[in-house]
Design a protein around this motif. Structure first.
Motif, PDB file in Angstrom:
ATOM      1  N   ASP A  49       1.656   2.738   9.587  1.00 13.57           N
ATOM      2  CA  ASP A  49       0.234   2.426   9.385  1.00 13.57           C
ATOM      3  C   ASP A  49       0.029   1.343   8.334  1.00 13.57           C
ATOM      4  O   ASP A  49       0.805   1.231   7.384  1.00 13.57           O
ATOM      5  CB  ASP A  49      -0.516   3.685   8.944  1.00 13.57           C
ATOM      6  CG  ASP A  49      -0.583   4.709  10.070  1.00 13.57           C
ATOM      7  OD1 ASP A  49      -0.320   4.321  11.222  1.00 13.57           O
ATOM      8  OD2 ASP A  49      -0.884   5.876   9.788  1.00 13.57           O
ATOM      9  N   SER A  50      -1.019   0.583   8.535  1.00 14.56           N
ATOM     10  CA  SER A  50      -1.348  -0.483   7.586  1.00 14.56           C
ATOM     11  C   SER A  50      -2.787  -0.905   7.804  1.00 14.56           C
ATOM     12  O   SER A  50      -3.225  -1.071   8.944  1.00 14.56           O
ATOM     13  CB  SER A  50      -0.436  -1.688   7.826  1.00 14.56           C
ATOM     14  OG  SER A  50      -0.874  -2.802   7.083  1.00 14.56           O
ATOM     15  N   THR A  51      -3.510  -1.081   6.736  1.00 15.34           N
ATOM     16  CA  THR A  51      -4.854  -1.656   6.811  1.00 15.34           C
ATOM     17  C   THR A  51      -4.825  -3.080   6.257  1.00 15.34           C
ATOM     18  O   THR A  51      -5.137  -4.049   6.953  1.00 15.34           O
ATOM     19  CB  THR A  51      -5.856  -0.801   6.000  1.00 15.34           C
ATOM     20  OG1 THR A  51      -5.916   0.491   6.591  1.00 15.34           O
ATOM     21  CG2 THR A  51      -7.251  -1.432   6.011  1.00 15.34           C
ATOM     22  N   ARG A  52      -4.429  -3.218   4.997  1.00  9.56           N
ATOM     23  CA  ARG A  52      -4.467  -4.504   4.310  1.00  9.56           C
ATOM     24  C   ARG A  52      -3.480  -5.519   4.894  1.00  9.56           C
ATOM     25  O   ARG A  52      -3.851  -6.649   5.237  1.00  9.56           O
ATOM     26  CB  ARG A  52      -4.134  -4.319   2.807  1.00  9.56           C
ATOM     27  CG  ARG A  52      -5.257  -3.754   1.980  1.00  9.56           C
ATOM     28  CD  ARG A  52      -4.704  -2.804   0.940  1.00  9.56           C
ATOM     29  NE  ARG A  52      -4.315  -1.587   1.646  1.00  9.56           N
ATOM     30  CZ  ARG A  52      -5.088  -0.512   1.744  1.00  9.56           C
ATOM     31  NH1 ARG A  52      -6.221  -0.477   1.100  1.00  9.56           N
ATOM     32  NH2 ARG A  52      -4.733   0.538   2.469  1.00  9.56           N
ATOM     33  N   THR A  53      -2.212  -5.131   4.977  1.00  6.88           N
ATOM     34  CA  THR A  53      -1.171  -6.099   5.353  1.00  6.88           C
ATOM     35  C   THR A  53      -1.361  -6.558   6.796  1.00  6.88           C
ATOM     36  O   THR A  53      -1.299  -7.752   7.096  1.00  6.88           O
ATOM     37  CB  THR A  53       0.228  -5.466   5.162  1.00  6.88           C
ATOM     38  OG1 THR A  53       0.245  -4.808   3.895  1.00  6.88           O
ATOM     39  CG2 THR A  53       1.321  -6.499   5.214  1.00  6.88           C
ATOM     40  N   PHE A  54      -1.616  -5.608   7.684  1.00  8.78           N
ATOM     41  CA  PHE A  54      -1.799  -5.941   9.101  1.00  8.78           C
ATOM     42  C   PHE A  54      -2.999  -6.882   9.283  1.00  8.78           C
ATOM     43  O   PHE A  54      -2.909  -7.918   9.942  1.00  8.78           O
ATOM     44  CB  PHE A  54      -1.995  -4.653   9.912  1.00  8.78           C
ATOM     45  CG  PHE A  54      -2.265  -4.888  11.361  1.00  8.78           C
ATOM     46  CD1 PHE A  54      -1.235  -5.236  12.221  1.00  8.78           C
ATOM     47  CD2 PHE A  54      -3.547  -4.785  11.883  1.00  8.78           C
ATOM     48  CE1 PHE A  54      -1.476  -5.477  13.573  1.00  8.78           C
ATOM     49  CE2 PHE A  54      -3.803  -5.018  13.222  1.00  8.78           C
ATOM     50  CZ  PHE A  54      -2.766  -5.362  14.074  1.00  8.78           C
ATOM     51  N   ARG A 103       6.728  -4.392  10.039  1.00  9.37           N
ATOM     52  CA  ARG A 103       6.724  -3.269   9.087  1.00  9.37           C
ATOM     53  C   ARG A 103       7.417  -2.103   9.757  1.00  9.37           C
ATOM     54  O   ARG A 103       7.158  -1.795  10.929  1.00  9.37           O
ATOM     55  CB  ARG A 103       5.294  -2.879   8.705  1.00  9.37           C
ATOM     56  CG  ARG A 103       5.249  -1.548   7.957  1.00  9.37           C
ATOM     57  CD  ARG A 103       3.915  -1.222   7.374  1.00  9.37           C
ATOM     58  NE  ARG A 103       3.609  -2.073   6.234  1.00  9.37           N
ATOM     59  CZ  ARG A 103       2.599  -1.847   5.392  1.00  9.37           C
ATOM     60  NH1 ARG A 103       1.797  -0.807   5.585  1.00  9.37           N
ATOM     61  NH2 ARG A 103       2.383  -2.643   4.376  1.00  9.37           N
ATOM     62  N   HIS A 131       8.531  -5.191  -0.181  1.00 15.42           N
ATOM     63  CA  HIS A 131       7.231  -5.593   0.365  1.00 15.42           C
ATOM     64  C   HIS A 131       6.886  -6.933  -0.295  1.00 15.42           C
ATOM     65  O   HIS A 131       6.026  -7.028  -1.163  1.00 15.42           O
ATOM     66  CB  HIS A 131       6.201  -4.513   0.016  1.00 15.42           C
ATOM     67  CG  HIS A 131       4.913  -4.591   0.769  1.00 15.42           C
ATOM     68  ND1 HIS A 131       4.529  -5.686   1.523  1.00 15.42           N
ATOM     69  CD2 HIS A 131       3.904  -3.684   0.879  1.00 15.42           C
ATOM     70  CE1 HIS A 131       3.336  -5.439   2.057  1.00 15.42           C
ATOM     71  NE2 HIS A 131       2.938  -4.238   1.684  1.00 15.42           N
ATOM     72  N   GLN A 134       3.306  -8.454  -0.712  1.00 15.26           N
ATOM     73  CA  GLN A 134       2.498  -7.697  -1.680  1.00 15.26           C
ATOM     74  C   GLN A 134       2.867  -8.137  -3.102  1.00 15.26           C
ATOM     75  O   GLN A 134       1.982  -8.370  -3.930  1.00 15.26           O
ATOM     76  CB  GLN A 134       2.745  -6.195  -1.519  1.00 15.26           C
ATOM     77  CG  GLN A 134       1.950  -5.332  -2.491  1.00 15.26           C
ATOM     78  CD  GLN A 134       0.459  -5.321  -2.204  1.00 15.26           C
ATOM     79  OE1 GLN A 134       0.048  -5.188  -1.059  1.00 15.26           O
ATOM     80  NE2 GLN A 134      -0.359  -5.476  -3.235  1.00 15.26           N
ATOM     81  N   PRO A 257      -1.845  -1.666  -5.269  1.00 14.07           N
ATOM     82  CA  PRO A 257      -1.630  -2.337  -3.974  1.00 14.07           C
ATOM     83  C   PRO A 257      -2.533  -1.782  -2.882  1.00 14.07           C
ATOM     84  O   PRO A 257      -2.775  -2.453  -1.871  1.00 14.07           O
ATOM     85  CB  PRO A 257      -0.160  -2.042  -3.660  1.00 14.07           C
ATOM     86  CG  PRO A 257       0.159  -0.790  -4.434  1.00 14.07           C
ATOM     87  CD  PRO A 257      -0.677  -0.863  -5.677  1.00 14.07           C
ATOM     88  N   GLY A 258      -3.024  -0.551  -3.061  1.00 13.29           N
ATOM     89  CA  GLY A 258      -3.768   0.128  -2.018  1.00 13.29           C
ATOM     90  C   GLY A 258      -2.822   0.638  -0.946  1.00 13.29           C
ATOM     91  O   GLY A 258      -1.746   0.071  -0.763  1.00 13.29           O
ATOM     92  N   PRO A 259      -3.164   1.706  -0.252  1.00  7.99           N
ATOM     93  CA  PRO A 259      -4.384   2.503  -0.441  1.00  7.99           C
ATOM     94  C   PRO A 259      -4.267   3.388  -1.678  1.00  7.99           C
ATOM     95  O   PRO A 259      -3.180   3.871  -1.970  1.00  7.99           O
ATOM     96  CB  PRO A 259      -4.418   3.365   0.835  1.00  7.99           C
ATOM     97  CG  PRO A 259      -2.985   3.500   1.239  1.00  7.99           C
ATOM     98  CD  PRO A 259      -2.323   2.222   0.846  1.00  7.99           C
TER      99      PRO A 259
END
Ligand code: ASP
Ligand code: CP
Length: 302
Positions: A49-54, A103, A131, A134, A257-259
């Motif tokens: 899963d990824s929100t920011r990087t994707f 990823r 990473h 990041q 870095p989040g989340p």
């Protein structure tokens, strides 16, 4: 087959290349970038899963004019038809794909892919290993704040052991002359992390007045079976809260870095703190990734 230049961790970049990425990041944030990846295909393959990087890789690729394909891992023949990683890599390379952003929960997966793929691989996070983009955006955010990082002290706090963000950032920061102060309980931070330019500390309160920046980490619960200390013990010793914020120097900043998990590594007062730089980090993530893609695909010297 020609093996092309990939970014698996920060060690793949020279100091000059990191400086060039930062310079290009500033340009991309200031002016329209132009279609520097026109005619190139970028494939994003996220097995985790990824929100920011994707999202930011997608935005970066589109802004540079690339053709973008997002592969859902569960639909890959690699996942269900016995195709090997190596054959998948060779197959995608044969289609003329220029960049593969990957990823994966397994450390080393992007590196193995890069050995067989006729294109550039960018590691978007592999297990506990690395990473790199990041780390680049974190360092860029710190430089924006402080300029030169030589002589600055950056605390990285929490589950260092399972954090690829911490592993990439500490290498990058010490290369740039910053002192890295790792803070956490033994179970998340073995003493063996101490080394050149890197200190290991257990007492969060004690280091707060001496650092310029605090990078908080999420506990990577998906990477181990049992929490080695109770949530209550962790929170008591390592959560950044209203009281601890007051121990910081006036100009100090807080990053993540989040989340982030509210109530664990931070409480809501951090989100209102004047030195909270999370949104700045996320913002820089797009142009940093544009600069990385541009360097890999377009830089002649590589
Ligand atoms: N998003 C970062 C990573 O994928 C940090 C985290 O998940 O806590 O490594
Ligand atoms: N910081 C980071 O990598 O976030 P995602 O896991 O949401 O991509």
């Amino acid at each position: 087959m020609r093996i092309r230049r990939s970014l698996i961790d920060l060690d793949d970049l020279t100091g000059e290349e990191i400086a060039a990425i930062f310079e290009q990041t500033a340009k991309f944030e200031a002016t329209a970038p132009g279609r520097r990846l026109a005619g190139k295909t970028c494939v994003n393959m996220f097995f985790e899963d990824s929100t920011r990087t994707f999202t930011s890789f997608n935005m970066a690729e589109l802004r540079l004019g690339a053709d973008v394909v997002n592969l859902a891992p569960r639909n890959l023949s690699l996942s269900s038809k016995g195709e090997t990683l190596e054959d998948t890599a060779m197959t995608l390379g044969a289609m003329g794909i220029s960049v593969l952003v990957v990823r994966h929960p397994e450390a080393g997966f992007p590196q193995r892919f890069a050995l067989r793929f006729d294109g550039h691989v960018v590691n978007a996070g592999d297990g506990v290993h690395a990473h790199p983009t990041q780390a680049l955006l974190d360092i860029y955010t710190l430089i924006e704040e402080f300029g030169e990082l030589k002589g600055r002290a950056v605390a990285i706090v929490g589950d260092v052991l399972h954090s690829r963000v911490a592993h990439s950032a500490m290498r990058g920061l010490s290369r740039l002359g910053a002192t890295v102060v790792l803070v956490g309980p033994e179970a998340f931070l073995p003493g063996s992390y101490a080394g050149d330019g890197v200190r290991v500390e257990r007492d969060f309160d004690a280091i707060l007045p001496e650092v310029d920046a605090v990078v908080l980490l999420r506990i990577q619960r998906e990477r181990f079976v049992e929490m080695p200390i109770s949530d209550q013990e962790y929170v008591a010793a390592y959560r950044l809260d209203h009281r601890r914020l007051r121990l910081l120097r006036k100009e100090a900043i807080v990053m993540h870095p989040g989340p982030y998990n509210r109530g664990m590594e931070l409480d809501d007062s951090v989100l209102d703190f004047a030195g909270w730089r999370y949104a700045r980090q996320v913002h820089h993530g797009v142009a940093i990734r544009m600069a990385v893609l541009d360097l890999l695909v377009n830089a002649r010297s590589l």
